[in-house]
Write a protein that holds these residues in place. Structure first.
Motif, PDB file in Angstrom:
ATOM      1  N   MET A   1     100.507 -11.757  -4.972  1.00  0.00           N
ATOM      2  CA  MET A   1      99.723 -12.853  -5.447  1.00  0.00           C
ATOM      3  C   MET A   1     100.135 -14.105  -4.928  1.00  0.00           C
ATOM      4  N   VAL A   2     101.331 -14.401  -4.655  1.00  0.00           N
ATOM      5  CA  VAL A   2     101.648 -15.718  -4.079  1.00  0.00           C
ATOM      6  C   VAL A   2     101.005 -15.941  -2.660  1.00  0.00           C
ATOM      7  N   ALA A   3     101.031 -14.914  -2.041  1.00  0.00           N
ATOM      8  CA  ALA A   3     100.460 -15.150  -0.712  1.00  0.00           C
ATOM      9  C   ALA A   3      98.893 -15.195  -0.716  1.00  0.00           C
ATOM     10  N   VAL A   4      98.313 -14.612  -1.588  1.00  0.00           N
ATOM     11  CA  VAL A   4      96.723 -14.840  -1.594  1.00  0.00           C
ATOM     12  C   VAL A   4      96.529 -16.354  -2.215  1.00  0.00           C
ATOM     13  N   PHE A   5      97.282 -16.796  -3.237  1.00  0.00           N
ATOM     14  CA  PHE A   5      97.009 -17.905  -3.685  1.00  0.00           C
ATOM     15  C   PHE A   5      97.351 -18.932  -2.706  1.00  0.00           C
ATOM     16  N   GLY A   6      98.629 -18.840  -1.950  1.00  0.00           N
ATOM     17  CA  GLY A   6      98.788 -19.722  -0.798  1.00  0.00           C
ATOM     18  C   GLY A   6      97.739 -19.600   0.311  1.00  0.00           C
ATOM     19  N   THR A  25      92.749 -16.463   4.838  1.00  0.00           N
ATOM     20  CA  THR A  25      92.276 -15.559   4.026  1.00  0.00           C
ATOM     21  C   THR A  25      92.208 -14.205   4.292  1.00  0.00           C
ATOM     22  N   PHE A  26      91.269 -13.981   5.148  1.00  0.00           N
ATOM     23  CA  PHE A  26      90.952 -12.622   5.649  1.00  0.00           C
ATOM     24  C   PHE A  26      91.988 -11.490   5.936  1.00  0.00           C
ATOM     25  N   PRO A  27      92.788 -11.980   6.815  1.00  0.00           N
ATOM     26  CA  PRO A  27      94.163 -11.331   7.249  1.00  0.00           C
ATOM     27  C   PRO A  27      95.021 -10.981   6.044  1.00  0.00           C
ATOM     28  N   ALA A  31      95.815  -7.583   4.488  1.00  0.00           N
ATOM     29  CA  ALA A  31      97.230  -6.968   4.322  1.00  0.00           C
ATOM     30  C   ALA A  31      97.545  -6.627   3.037  1.00  0.00           C
ATOM     31  N   THR A  32      97.058  -6.794   1.953  1.00  0.00           N
ATOM     32  CA  THR A  32      97.139  -6.488   0.637  1.00  0.00           C
ATOM     33  C   THR A  32      96.596  -4.955   0.110  1.00  0.00           C
ATOM     34  N   GLY A  33      95.761  -4.268   1.211  1.00  0.00           N
ATOM     35  CA  GLY A  33      95.444  -3.220   1.144  1.00  0.00           C
ATOM     36  C   GLY A  33      93.674  -3.031   0.945  1.00  0.00           C
ATOM     37  N   LEU A  34      93.165  -4.104   0.779  1.00  0.00           N
ATOM     38  CA  LEU A  34      91.530  -4.122   0.550  1.00  0.00           C
ATOM     39  C   LEU A  34      90.903  -3.660   1.935  1.00  0.00           C
ATOM     40  N   SER A  35      89.890  -3.080   1.505  1.00  0.00           N
ATOM     41  CA  SER A  35      88.877  -2.660   2.832  1.00  0.00           C
ATOM     42  C   SER A  35      88.373  -3.918   3.379  1.00  0.00           C
ATOM     43  N   PRO A  36      87.653  -3.871   4.784  1.00  0.00           N
ATOM     44  CA  PRO A  36      87.231  -4.910   5.136  1.00  0.00           C
ATOM     45  C   PRO A  36      86.077  -5.477   4.535  1.00  0.00           C
ATOM     46  N   ALA A 197      76.030  -8.654  -7.228  1.00  0.00           N
ATOM     47  CA  ALA A 197      74.789  -7.791  -7.656  1.00  0.00           C
ATOM     48  C   ALA A 197      75.109  -6.313  -6.948  1.00  0.00           C
ATOM     49  N   VAL A 198      75.641  -6.164  -5.877  1.00  0.00           N
ATOM     50  CA  VAL A 198      75.515  -5.002  -5.159  1.00  0.00           C
ATOM     51  C   VAL A 198      77.012  -4.564  -4.506  1.00  0.00           C
ATOM     52  N   ALA A 199      77.970  -5.216  -4.586  1.00  0.00           N
ATOM     53  CA  ALA A 199      79.194  -4.982  -3.944  1.00  0.00           C
ATOM     54  C   ALA A 199      80.285  -4.951  -4.973  1.00  0.00           C
ATOM     55  N   ASP A 200      81.360  -4.435  -4.595  1.00  0.00           N
ATOM     56  CA  ASP A 200      82.590  -4.337  -5.241  1.00  0.00           C
ATOM     57  C   ASP A 200      83.730  -5.517  -5.042  1.00  0.00           C
ATOM     58  N   PHE A 201      84.260  -6.060  -5.949  1.00  0.00           N
ATOM     59  CA  PHE A 201      84.950  -7.328  -5.734  1.00  0.00           C
ATOM     60  C   PHE A 201      86.621  -6.738  -6.254  1.00  0.00           C
ATOM     61  N   ASP A 202      87.519  -7.198  -5.705  1.00  0.00           N
ATOM     62  CA  ASP A 202      88.961  -7.387  -6.314  1.00  0.00           C
ATOM     63  C   ASP A 202      89.225  -8.693  -7.337  1.00  0.00           C
TER      64      ASP A 202
END
Length: 250
Positions: A1-6, A25-27, A31-36, A197-202
């Motif tokens: 969470m700290v890494a994503v916020f930073g 942000t993308f890398p 690294a947190t395990g999300l799909s591309p 409307a069409v995709a999944d978010f984290d």
């Protein structure tokens, strides 16, 4: 969470002052395990507050650019929607080869922009012509195509905008940077609304990025507006070069 916020804070600042904040942000999201794809759509929505914050920070540079922003903004909305559609229709690797080439070409144009602008200005003086205040159809088409790319991935999008406008508009770099921030905000917003409307978010990632990027956008505007054009151009080239290396090695 700290890494994503930073990463959100860093991306908001870099996007506002230069561009290419997605490369921060993308890398981290991957690294947190999300799909591309999930990382891309979560990134698009999470960086919307940062783009809006950065545009507000540059509001003093908007003077006399209302018509230009409306015209370019229409192309940005169309292009952003098209790019978001392509993200879900094409393989995730579709743009990976061409992205470093696009960013590299944009950097060359940013470096050569003073020389190109001077050459065009001298040519107009010889022929008695005047500069088109909005760059005409070539600039509108170029910015719209850049927005298609921005809706798809967005890494280096702001650098491409500045390069195109710097080549075809006779205006200061800080004023062009202000327009860039508006276009990025529009593309991110329309892409995010489509993805809703069409995709999944984290949603945890979206919230952290949104809070961080909103803070970073104000910081980027405060710093970026104080930079001399030559320094800002050098910073754009430096960030863009890092972006090309990162994209080429990924």
């Amino acid at each position: 969470m700290v890494a994503v916020f930073g990463a959100g804070v860093g991306a908001g600042a870099v996007n506002t002052a230069v561009g290419s904040g997605t490369l921060i942000t993308f890398p981290v999201l991957l690294a947190t395990g999300l799909s591309p794809v999930t990382a891309t759509v979560s990134n698009a929505l999470g960086l919307v507050p940062g783009a809006i914050s950065g545009a507000i920070g540059y509001r003093k540079e908007f003077g006399g650019q209302g018509r230009r922003i409306l015209k370019f903004g229409a192309g940005a909305l169309l292009g952003g929607f098209a790019g978001a559609t392509l993200l879900l229709a094409l393989p995730a690797s579709a743009f990976e080869t061409i992205v470093p080439v696009l960013v590299g070409l944009a950097l060359v144009l940013v470096v050569l922009q003073p020389w190109i602008s001077g050459k065009l200005r001298r040519r107009r003086e010889r022929t008695g012509g005047t500069a088109c205040p909005d760059g005409g159809l070539p600039l509108f088409a170029g910015l719209t195509l850049a927005s298609v790319y921005g809706g798809y991935f967005a890494a280096g999008q702001g650098i491409i905008y500045v390069a195109l406008m710097g080549m075809l508009l006779d205006d200061g770099l800080q004023r062009l940077n202000a327009v860039k921030n508006v276009l990025v905000a529009l593309v991110n917003t329309v892409a995010a609304l489509f993805f809703l409307a069409v995709a999944d978010f984290d949603w945890a990632a979206v919230g952290l990025l949104a809070a961080g990027s909103a803070i970073g956008g104000q910081f980027g505007a405060a710093v970026g507006r104080r930079l001399r054009p030559a320094v800002l151009r050098g910073l754009i080239v430096a960030v863009g070069t890092v972006a090309i290396v990162q994209l080429a090695l990924r």
